[in-house]
Motif scaffolding. Structure first.
Motif, PDB file in Angstrom:
ATOM      1  N   ALA A 138     -43.974   7.195 -38.414  1.00 21.98           N
ATOM      2  CA  ALA A 138     -44.652   8.780 -38.596  1.00 21.98           C
ATOM      3  C   ALA A 138     -46.748   8.408 -38.645  1.00 21.98           C
ATOM      4  O   ALA A 138     -46.595   7.878 -40.154  1.00 21.98           O
TER       5      ALA A 138
ATOM      6  N   LYS B 252     -43.699  14.067 -31.957  1.00 24.81           N
ATOM      7  CA  LYS B 252     -42.971  13.999 -32.755  1.00 24.81           C
ATOM      8  C   LYS B 252     -44.195  12.866 -33.761  1.00 24.81           C
ATOM      9  O   LYS B 252     -43.639  12.936 -35.103  1.00 24.81           O
ATOM     10  N   ASN B 253     -45.339  12.870 -33.472  1.00 28.29           N
ATOM     11  CA  ASN B 253     -46.395  12.165 -34.377  1.00 28.29           C
ATOM     12  C   ASN B 253     -45.769  10.472 -34.424  1.00 28.29           C
ATOM     13  O   ASN B 253     -46.049   9.942 -35.400  1.00 28.29           O
ATOM     14  N   THR B 254     -44.670   9.494 -33.515  1.00 26.09           N
ATOM     15  CA  THR B 254     -44.369   8.808 -33.964  1.00 26.09           C
ATOM     16  C   THR B 254     -44.097   8.224 -32.890  1.00 26.09           C
ATOM     17  O   THR B 254     -44.234   7.768 -32.369  1.00 26.09           O
TER      18      THR B 254
ATOM     19  N   GLN C 238     -51.755   9.101 -43.097  1.00 30.27           N
ATOM     20  CA  GLN C 238     -50.712   8.884 -43.228  1.00 30.27           C
ATOM     21  C   GLN C 238     -50.183   8.033 -42.125  1.00 30.27           C
ATOM     22  O   GLN C 238     -49.841   8.398 -41.343  1.00 30.27           O
TER      23      GLN C 238
ATOM     24  N   SER D  58     -49.779  11.123 -40.148  1.00 33.74           N
ATOM     25  CA  SER D  58     -50.008  12.332 -40.176  1.00 33.74           C
ATOM     26  C   SER D  58     -52.193  12.440 -40.656  1.00 33.74           C
ATOM     27  O   SER D  58     -52.101  11.350 -40.685  1.00 33.74           O
ATOM     28  N   GLY D  59     -52.638  13.483 -40.229  1.00 33.93           N
ATOM     29  CA  GLY D  59     -53.833  13.837 -40.248  1.00 33.93           C
ATOM     30  C   GLY D  59     -54.780  12.748 -39.670  1.00 33.93           C
ATOM     31  O   GLY D  59     -55.993  12.866 -39.812  1.00 33.93           O
TER      32      GLY D  59
ATOM     33  N   PHE E 103     -52.926  11.962 -33.057  1.00 34.21           N
ATOM     34  CA  PHE E 103     -52.055  10.923 -33.243  1.00 34.21           C
ATOM     35  C   PHE E 103     -52.375  10.563 -31.292  1.00 34.21           C
ATOM     36  O   PHE E 103     -51.897   9.015 -31.093  1.00 34.21           O
TER      37      PHE E 103
END
Length: 125
Positions: free
Chosen positions: A23, A76-78, A3, A25-26, A29
């Motif tokens: 952001a 923060k995977n962002t 996502q 996820s999965g 990153f």
């Protein structure tokens, strides 16, 4: 399940600023090149900016150089897109995208594997 979720879009006057966030996820990153794209009504999607896995190397399309800044926080995977001095022609839906870093950078023509749902940015004159 991968996502990518964008946020931060909105309505702003010309000359104003917005910061978009995406952001992830999965995915691992920090192993991915992250890009921002946009699509204005009636136009094709266009490349805006990208950063390599660490954020140490960035790339921008000419129309946003000096106004937009892409950055990332792998903890923060962002990924972020700071947009300053916005113009009405920046109005579009903005999408973030991810592809494995081994696919090279910036290599704008190489495909991205994963895409967010988009966030609307509207710049009024």
């Amino acid at each position: 399940q991968v996502q990518l979720v964008e946020s931060g879009g909105g309505l702003v006057q010309a000359g104003g600023s917005l910061r978009l966030s995406c952001a992830g996820s999965g995915i691992a990153f920090s192993s991915y090149t992250m890009g921002w794209f946009r699509q204005a009504p009636g136009k094709e999607r266009e490349y805006v900016a990208a950063c390599n896995w660490s954020g140490s190397i960035t790339d921008y399309t000419d129309s946003v150089k000096g106004r937009f800044t892409i950055s990332r926080d792998n903890a923060k995977n962002t990924v972020y897109l700071q947009m300053n001095s916005l113009k009405p022609e920046d109005t579009a839906v903005y999408y973030c995208a991810a592809r494995p870093s081994w696919r090279g950078f910036p290599d704008r023509e190489r495909p991205y594997d994963f895409w967010g749902q988009g966030t609307q940015v509207t710049v009024s004159s």
